[in-house]
Motif scaffolding. Structure first.
Motif, PDB file in Angstrom:
ATOM      1  N   UNK A 220      32.620  54.126  37.385  1.00 57.81           N
ATOM      2  CA  UNK A 220      33.008  55.358  36.426  1.00 57.81           C
ATOM      3  C   UNK A 220      31.624  55.308  35.190  1.00 57.81           C
ATOM      4  N   UNK A 221      31.626  56.164  33.939  1.00 59.18           N
ATOM      5  CA  UNK A 221      30.338  56.826  33.035  1.00 59.18           C
ATOM      6  C   UNK A 221      30.000  54.582  32.540  1.00 59.18           C
ATOM      7  N   UNK A 222      30.407  53.323  32.867  1.00 60.90           N
ATOM      8  CA  UNK A 222      29.970  52.507  32.536  1.00 60.90           C
ATOM      9  C   UNK A 222      29.704  51.814  33.277  1.00 60.90           C
ATOM     10  N   UNK A 223      29.237  52.065  34.700  1.00 57.92           N
ATOM     11  CA  UNK A 223      29.493  51.302  35.943  1.00 57.92           C
ATOM     12  C   UNK A 223      30.184  50.589  36.172  1.00 57.92           C
ATOM     13  N   UNK A 224      30.566  49.648  37.349  1.00 54.21           N
ATOM     14  CA  UNK A 224      31.212  49.340  38.537  1.00 54.21           C
ATOM     15  C   UNK A 224      32.220  48.440  37.208  1.00 54.21           C
ATOM     16  N   UNK A 225      33.672  48.254  37.514  1.00 48.66           N
ATOM     17  CA  UNK A 225      34.042  47.654  36.631  1.00 48.66           C
ATOM     18  C   UNK A 225      34.707  46.269  37.154  1.00 48.66           C
ATOM     19  N   UNK A 226      35.236  45.561  36.575  1.00 51.29           N
ATOM     20  CA  UNK A 226      34.844  43.814  36.791  1.00 51.29           C
ATOM     21  C   UNK A 226      36.760  43.657  37.425  1.00 51.29           C
ATOM     22  N   UNK A 227      36.552  42.593  38.033  1.00 53.80           N
ATOM     23  CA  UNK A 227      37.369  42.062  39.002  1.00 53.80           C
ATOM     24  C   UNK A 227      39.045  41.521  37.636  1.00 53.80           C
ATOM     25  N   UNK A 228      38.145  41.351  36.750  1.00 54.04           N
ATOM     26  CA  UNK A 228      39.552  41.247  35.635  1.00 54.04           C
ATOM     27  C   UNK A 228      39.998  42.509  35.544  1.00 54.04           C
ATOM     28  N   UNK A 229      39.284  43.909  35.279  1.00 58.57           N
ATOM     29  CA  UNK A 229      39.582  45.310  34.840  1.00 58.57           C
ATOM     30  C   UNK A 229      40.369  45.586  36.010  1.00 58.57           C
ATOM     31  N   UNK A 230      40.007  45.423  37.615  1.00 57.74           N
ATOM     32  CA  UNK A 230      40.681  45.867  38.363  1.00 57.74           C
ATOM     33  C   UNK A 230      42.353  45.704  38.576  1.00 57.74           C
ATOM     34  N   UNK A 231      42.094  44.602  38.470  1.00 58.81           N
ATOM     35  CA  UNK A 231      43.478  43.607  38.679  1.00 58.81           C
ATOM     36  C   UNK A 231      44.326  43.936  37.201  1.00 58.81           C
ATOM     37  N   UNK A 232      43.679  44.196  36.617  1.00 62.86           N
ATOM     38  CA  UNK A 232      44.785  44.206  35.591  1.00 62.86           C
ATOM     39  C   UNK A 232      45.010  46.023  35.492  1.00 62.86           C
ATOM     40  N   UNK A 233      44.613  46.878  35.923  1.00 60.87           N
ATOM     41  CA  UNK A 233      44.495  48.010  35.891  1.00 60.87           C
ATOM     42  C   UNK A 233      45.780  48.820  37.566  1.00 60.87           C
ATOM     43  N   UNK A 234      45.170  48.003  38.302  1.00 61.15           N
ATOM     44  CA  UNK A 234      46.482  48.199  39.571  1.00 61.15           C
ATOM     45  C   UNK A 234      48.296  47.609  39.135  1.00 61.15           C
ATOM     46  N   UNK A 235      47.613  46.081  38.843  1.00 56.51           N
ATOM     47  CA  UNK A 235      48.820  45.314  39.107  1.00 56.51           C
ATOM     48  C   UNK A 235      50.436  46.834  37.447  1.00 56.51           C
TER      49      UNK A 235
END
Length: 319
Positions: A220-235
């Motif tokens: 996104x505008x701030x760059x690539x999300x972290x693995x933690x952010x990705x997992x939280x978002x999808x879960x």
């Protein structure tokens, strides 16, 4: 319904993560599936917080050598005078359903398929599962009457954030969806399962390629999300979708259909933790006696260009 309890330490989980290639449909072009009429924006509420997502191993399928090959048909929307990989004319849909009925196919539910894969329960002769993705109004107005008349069943995998108690004008750029009361009125003929809460869109991934956002970390505008952010978002998305449908419909959600057919090993693990039992791709093929990958199940696109006889020939050619 199997309960999954999320616990553990995110630090330990991250040490064990292995990135695998995203699986995509080799036969249906992304542009065709992307034109499923819409791409909802990312407005899902974060109402299901998690602290960590532990590694979960898929349950073994056991000896499935005696399992029959099972066709799972994939539809999207029924539109007059439109026949292609996404749209099917209502008259053509009736023709296809009648042909399946006359050929001796028996429609089954997601529950029957899940129980069959896990526990080897017996299915009727010539079983077939009919699915619709997204949740369009035409499932209620066009498909449901035909299915009810013929004594057949189907499943619709909904983008749950797009289904409301009353008709909505929040997304005028999209084809209309059915309502929760309409979904409940179809019970016994049409089952509702999951197509995410609000993750039916694409973003640039770590390789700067457009991918369905369930599949991995996105930019996104701030760059690539972290693995933690990705997992939280999808879960959170998968859990909210499942819980919402179960609250609205009063029965268990066991199935996820991946938007665009894009997913990864991380997606599978997160879906398992959220409580799903199986998931569908858009890869062409049968659920057959060789597979034990419950979260990588194939489907056959019910192309509107197919007559009833041609659809049956397509199914038979997939054996």
């Amino acid at each position: 319904m199997r309960k999954y309890y999320v616990s553990g330490c995110l630090f330990l989980v991250l040490l064990g993560l292995i990135f695998l290639p995203i699986h995509m449909d080799p036969e249906i072009e992304e542009e065709n599936i992307a034109s499923t009429i819409e791409a909802p924006d990312n407005t899902a509420p974060a109402s299901a917080a998690i602290d960590a997502v532990p590694e979960v191993q898929a349950e073994p399928a056991g000896d499935i050598s005696a399992f029959p090959s099972i066709p799972v048909l994939m539809y999207h929307i029924l539109l007059e005078e439109r026949n292609d990989v996404i749209s099917v004319d209502p008259l053509r849909f009736r023709e296809q359903m009648s042909a399946l009925k006359e050929a001796g196919f028996t429609t089954i539910t997601d529950y029957q398929l899940a129980d069959h894969l896990r526990n080897k329960t017996k299915l009727p002769d010539k079983p077939i599962l009919i699915t619709f993705d997204d949740g369009y109004k035409s499932v209620y107005t066009e498909a449901f009457p035909v299915l009810e008349e013929l004594g057949m069943k189907a499943t619709v995998n909904v983008i749950a954030s797009r289904i409301f108690e009353t008709p909505s004008t929040l997304h005028p750029e999209e084809y209309e969806k059915f309502t929760w009361p309409e979904a409940r009125s179809m019970e016994g003929t049409v089952m509702v399962q999951a197509h995410t809460w609000d993750s039916h869109y694409k973003k640039a991934d770590a390789e700067n390629e457009l991918k369905g956002v369930l599949a991995g970390r996105m930019q996104d505008d701030s760059g690539l999300e972290s693995q933690e952010e990705y997992e939280k978002r999808v879960f959170e998305d998968l859990l909210l979708s499942k819980k919402t449908i179960e609250e609205k419909m009063g029965y268990d959600v066991v199935t996820l259909a991946y938007p665009y057919g894009h997913y990864s090993e991380d997606t599978i693990r997160l879906a398992q933790v959220a409580g799903y039992q199986m998931a569908f791709t858009v890869k062409s093929g049968l659920v057959n006696r060789e597979t034990d990958a419950h979260f990588e199940l194939d489907r056959i696109t019910a192309d509107g260009a197919f007559s009833g006889e041609e659809l049956i020939a397509k199914i038979e050619a997939s054996q």
